[in-house]
Design an enzyme around this catalytic site. Structure first.
Site, PDB file in Angstrom:
ATOM      1  N   CYS A 127      -1.211   6.365  10.257  1.00  0.00           N
ATOM      2  CA  CYS A 127       0.037   5.778  10.735  1.00  0.00           C
ATOM      3  C   CYS A 127      -0.241   4.505  11.526  1.00  0.00           C
ATOM      4  O   CYS A 127      -1.045   4.493  12.456  1.00  0.00           O
ATOM      5  CB  CYS A 127       0.763   6.797  11.612  1.00  0.00           C
ATOM      6  N   GLY A 157       6.942  -1.978   5.937  1.00  0.00           N
ATOM      7  CA  GLY A 157       8.306  -2.473   5.932  1.00  0.00           C
ATOM      8  C   GLY A 157       9.299  -1.574   6.650  1.00  0.00           C
ATOM      9  O   GLY A 157       9.013  -0.431   7.000  1.00  0.00           O
ATOM     10  N   ASN A 212      -3.638   4.993  16.283  1.00  0.00           N
ATOM     11  CA  ASN A 212      -4.708   4.749  15.317  1.00  0.00           C
ATOM     12  C   ASN A 212      -5.157   3.298  15.427  1.00  0.00           C
ATOM     13  O   ASN A 212      -4.383   2.386  15.139  1.00  0.00           O
ATOM     14  CB  ASN A 212      -4.209   5.053  13.899  1.00  0.00           C
ATOM     15  N   CYS A 239       6.313  -4.850  15.515  1.00  0.00           N
ATOM     16  CA  CYS A 239       5.953  -3.775  16.444  1.00  0.00           C
ATOM     17  C   CYS A 239       4.481  -3.938  16.817  1.00  0.00           C
ATOM     18  O   CYS A 239       3.609  -3.997  15.949  1.00  0.00           O
ATOM     19  CB  CYS A 239       6.200  -2.413  15.800  1.00  0.00           C
ATOM     20  N   GLU A 270       0.818  -1.209   0.000  1.00  0.00           N
ATOM     21  CA  GLU A 270       0.000   0.000   0.000  1.00  0.00           C
ATOM     22  C   GLU A 270       0.856   1.264   0.000  1.00  0.00           C
ATOM     23  O   GLU A 270       1.993   1.261   0.480  1.00  0.00           O
ATOM     24  CB  GLU A 270      -0.931   0.017   1.223  1.00  0.00           C
ATOM     25  N   SER A 299      12.260   6.628   7.688  1.00  0.00           N
ATOM     26  CA  SER A 299      11.917   6.245   9.060  1.00  0.00           C
ATOM     27  C   SER A 299      12.422   4.845   9.352  1.00  0.00           C
ATOM     28  O   SER A 299      12.230   3.924   8.554  1.00  0.00           O
ATOM     29  CB  SER A 299      10.398   6.299   9.251  1.00  0.00           C
ATOM     30  N   HIS A 303       8.959   5.606  20.526  1.00  0.00           N
ATOM     31  CA  HIS A 303       7.717   5.116  21.136  1.00  0.00           C
ATOM     32  C   HIS A 303       7.797   4.743  22.612  1.00  0.00           C
ATOM     33  O   HIS A 303       6.758   4.496  23.230  1.00  0.00           O
ATOM     34  CB  HIS A 303       7.155   3.924  20.359  1.00  0.00           C
ATOM     35  N   SER A 322      11.442   5.586  14.993  1.00  0.00           N
ATOM     36  CA  SER A 322      10.258   5.112  15.726  1.00  0.00           C
ATOM     37  C   SER A 322      10.689   4.743  17.138  1.00  0.00           C
ATOM     38  O   SER A 322      11.049   3.598  17.408  1.00  0.00           O
ATOM     39  CB  SER A 322       9.643   3.906  15.008  1.00  0.00           C
TER      40      SER A 322
END
Length: 420
Positions: free
Chosen positions: A393, A217, A350, A139, A115, A249, A273, A271
């Site tokens: 995201c 990915g 999300n 993740c 996508e 990223s 987090h 990333s």
């Protein structure tokens, strides 16, 4: 250390796009295009000229048919058509969100699906590009992380996303070749030749100005193909997107970060987090291999990072997991300890079917942001885009691994039961 679901290095090979026995030129460097032209029978001098012309038509003009390359002799165009193609991914599905975000489900030549997402804003248009079919990092907050890794995308498949987006946005220039006339051998009386004196764009109002390698990915586990693709995207004679408008990223593939800075030179996003080993081990399992301290040192060493080109730390806000005031203060401490030119993007979680987390409350997200801002570090809250079409995201996942009809029916029954 073996990380569940982790493969290091990625062993899946790329699959080049082919048109039957014809070679797809998308994703090849200018020299490589010249090379396949020589293999097809042209002498080296002619191949070099043709490669320059073809490159311009593919990446500056967006042409997909050799018959439209009007500065190449008419007799040469069928010869090229018989031997080569200028490919695009197949669009399986296209969706538009209520906020204008667009998502495409694409299929490669071998049928594998991935996508891409276009996010329009008042002052920019950002394309979120995928680098792999699936992902190996697991993740826990990320929908793509629930997929198995199928394979890497090739450079042509990565660049093809950018070309397809420009097709969809209608922003290829029309008119003459903007000075690319040297070496042309087209018939000056050719009826197919362009007449317009000045090229112009026919965009639908939202131009593609930025690229983020934040789709499906881990880009740094497909380094060579991502590098080749971004070199094409940044080439001044084609798509000509500045490296300052491209962000790569990573979840923290530490050994590849310096190479990315030196050999590609685009902006870096990490990333992160979480700020503790325990929590980051849980939600970003790669942390078990490359810990927070090692990751932050790699950020400090990233070539080209400075106050004008800050590193972006992505931080998804998970209710009662990583959103305490203490977490915000520790994040500030770490950024200052490593003297990082950084900003923090706070991302409201999300949701997706079966997700193990909930989003922090808006009040909690604002409080978290304020603590970081008060310490002198920018911490904007990202506005969720494309949630209604699963384009936000952490929500991307190809149709190949979406729930079956039976699973969808079961989910619907569970929701109905919960509603009473």
């Amino acid at each position: 250390m073996q990380i569940p679901g982790h493969i290091d290095p990625v062993t899946t090979g790329t699959v080049p796009l082919r048109g039957g026995n014809r070679i797809d030129l998308v994703g090849l460097s200018r020299d490589a295009i010249g090379g396949v032209l020589v293999e097809a029978g042209l002498d080296a001098k002619a191949a070099k000229l043709r490669a320059k012309q073809i490159w311009h038509w593919i990446y500056h003009r967006g042409v997909t048919d050799f018959m439209g390359m009007t500065d190449i002799a008419k007799a040469m165009r069928p010869w090229l058509t018989d031997r080569f193609i200028i490919g695009r991914p197949t669009v399986r599905e296209a969706q538009v969100s209520s906020d204008g975000t667009r998502k495409w489900l694409l299929a490669a030549a071998d049928g594998q699906e991935y996508e891409m997402v276009f996010i329009p804003d008042a002052d920019r248009g950002t394309l979120c590009v995928s680098s792999q079919v699936g992902c190996t990092l697991n993740c826990r907050f990320c929908h793509t992380g629930t997929m198995r890794l199928v394979r890497n995308l090739g450079a042509g498949e990565i660049v093809g996303q950018v070309l397809l987006a420009r097709d969809a946005l209608g922003e290829w220039p029309k008119g003459n070749m903007a000075g690319f006339g040297a070496g042309s051998d087209a018939d000056p009386e050719d009826d197919d030749a362009d007449d317009d004196a000045v090229g112009h764009y026919t965009a639908d109002g939202r131009m593609l100005t930025n690229i983020v390698m934040m789709g499906m990915g881990e880009p740094l586990y497909n380094f060579d193909e991502v590098k080749a693709a971004l070199k094409i995207v940044m080439d001044g004679d084609g798509l000509a997107l500045s490296k300052r408008r491209i962000t790569l990223s990573t979840s923290g593939v530490v050994p590849m970060m310096a190479r990315a800075g030196e050999e590609i030179g685009v902006n870096l996003a990490v990333s992160l987090h979480a700020v503790s080993k325990e929590i980051r081990d849980e939600i970003v399992p790669l942390n078990r291999k490359y810990g927070i301290e090692e990751l932050l040192q790699a950020c400090a060493d990233y070539p080209g990072a400075n106050n004008a080109r800050r590193i972006t730390f992505e931080y998804v806000m998970l209710k009662d997991k990583n959103d305490r005031d203490e977490d915000a203060r520790e994040l500030v401490r770490l950024i200052k300890q490593y003297k990082l030119p950084a900003k923090v993007n706070l991302i409201p979680f999300n949701p997706w079917p079966g997700a193990p987390y909930e989003c922090s409350t808006p009040e909690r997200v604002r409080a978290f942001s304020n603590l970081i801002f008060k310490a002198g570090i920018s911490a904007p809250i990202r506005t969720p885009r494309g949630r209604d079409i699963m384009a936000a995201c952490g929500q991307l996942k190809s149709a190949a691994t979406r729930p079956t009809r039976a699973e969808l029916d079961r989910i619907a029954e569970e929701k109905q039961a919960a509603l009473g």
